[in-house]
Design a protein around this motif. Structure first.
Motif: not given
Lengths: 312, 312
Positions: A68-83, B297-302
């Motif tokens: 029932x997680x209702x928000x995800x905030x990720x963090x990195x400055x070494x991204x594998x994929x920025x999209x 309204x927006x839609x994106x990758x991921x």
């Protein structure tokens, strides 16, 4: 706001200082004296910030219900994929539909920026069970042959379940949290940089970083303590950004606290960026006693900083 | 929450479809029929997401006093620097000390994620005058020779001053705002990707993106309208993510709105990622009349999405 559970993932490959002795002629003693680092972890081929994030979350699922997680905030400055960012990949892993999902970077300070964003969603009543995931794949962007900073970096990830209401007696309550930017100062935007299309992560002005880290982390810690009416003698542990053991000791000295109160994993893990403090929180989770106060304080490139006071 | 002012910056170099005809054999007519795009802008050597952000902010300074900005949220999926991020560089440009500064990515949806983060800081009373800066340097990560999606992308940036309280009668009030992630669905984490250390931005599953964009943008728009008690006939303009004119028309059709109510700049600018809607808002700012309602309204990758209803 409460930290209900935390987990971490470390790649299995250990890189000792002898690797940099062979490569750059830097002795084990020199590296340890200057940075405190004896070894660091390196992600395997095929591993990256996204896969390490999922690994950390899978371990968190062993401790807590994430359905029932209702928000995800990720963090990195070494991204594998920025999209398809680490936050999106974690959402995909959990299979939870229609929740806000975003990844951030405020360099090595991102853990506290992420938790402050969660705090905002809680205040808006737009979320009440948030997942914060911090993950760094420094070795992907690092040049081992860089004699200035090539030996500093390590890989790792951590995941935290943060809830608006207390879940259990063992939760950490967040008593105060602040983040700030000091990008107005001289070398803030050039002292540590990671330009993905150029040379990766480099630190051309380590001295300037050192001075500002030693200034802002104690200052932010004192502000965060003041905001929740605590004094420095009520602090049981300080968990500073794991950039350099000399910086950490300097922070303790400025705060007037003994080294026994310093939490540190840089000796074993190197600088794991925005994941470092969260990994240390996870590693030490079962050691903390009810009523203890911990100050988490961070400083990063772009000269962002923050401090958070938590009580078990 | 109010949008007080908005600006934009576009690089001067115009790339017409003939560039892709020469390179890939795609005719002008074919590109226009499939995407609506006639031309796009390309950043000059030395320009990047950070410099374009500063340019957009410099233009915003001509419209509004930014000296008491107390929060900066940047957004891009085409970063020049993931450590000294665009938000940090903007802080450096403004010379404002000790305010929260963070850059985010939720791919092409980031504009609304950024504004929702601002909404959270306002709710916490941790900010009241926030700068949101969206900037994309797609051409830096794009392969022009990619026949599938090489011709889609353009560069540009925009800056918005968002305030907790109304500043002037001309402000747009944000009536409702939601963001969501749909990364749980099939190809969400692989249909559009930008892996900085691999092949840049690619879109191996354009059809899946098309279908989901056409599903989620109308759905989110309707949800956002419901949340503020408005009906579809009260909408004066719809400003969808500028990905493809066929998607935009499909969204209007699903919503049952005529094409006169569609705001679009993709014909001249291509897909400028998370900057597209903000640039369009800036370009049309003086056209909007008091009392008009606009749905962004927006839609994106991921597979992230969002919708915002604003009223002049």
């Amino acid at each position: 706001m409460y930290i209900h559970a935390v987990s971490h993932y470390l790649p299995t490959q250990v890189v000792g200082n002898e690797h940099f002795t062979q490569l750059n002629g830097l002795s084990n003693e020199w590296i340890i004296e200057r940075t405190g680092i004896a070894e660091r972890r390196k992600a395997a081929p095929g591993e990256n910030t996204n896969t390490m994030s999922v690994e950390a979350v899978a371990r968190l699922q062993e401790q807590a219900d994430l359905s029932d997680v209702d928000l995800i905030v990720g963090a990195t400055y070494t991204p594998h994929d920025t999209i398809a960012t680490l936050a999106h990949v974690v959402q995909h892993h959990l299979g939870i539909a229609d929740i806000p999902v975003v990844s951030i970077s405020s360099a090595c300070s991102s853990l506290l920026n992420a938790i402050e964003i969660v705090e905002g969603y809680f205040a808006l009543n737009k979320a009440k069970r948030a997942l914060v995931v911090v993950s760094e794949h420094n070795t992907a962007y690092n040049n081992d042959q860089d004699k200035v900073s090539g030996h500093l970096w390590g890989d790792g990830a951590s995941a935290l379940l943060i809830t608006k209401e207390r879940q259990t007696e063992g939760d950490f309550e967040v008593l105060s949290l602040l983040t700030g930017g000091a990008a107005h100062t001289g070398k803030a935007t050039e002292a540590v940089v990671l330009k993905p299309l150029e040379q990766g992560v480099i630190m051309p002005n380590g001295r300037d970083v050192f001075i500002n880290a030693c200034t802002y982390m104690p200052k932010a810690s004192q502000q965060a303590l003041e905001r929740c009416g605590l004094t420095i003698d009520q602090v049981d542990y300080v968990l500073p950004h794991q950039a350099n053991l000399r910086i950490s000791r300097n922070v303790m000295n400025t705060l007037g606290l003994p080294e026994e109160k310093l939490l540190s994993n840089i000796q074993r893990l190197g600088n794991t960026g925005c994941a470092g403090c969260a990994i240390a929180l996870s590693e030490n989770w079962s050691m903390f006693q009810p009523g203890q106060h911990i100050v988490v304080t961070v400083f990063g490139g772009g000269y962002s900083y923050g401090a958070m006071v938590i009580r078990k």
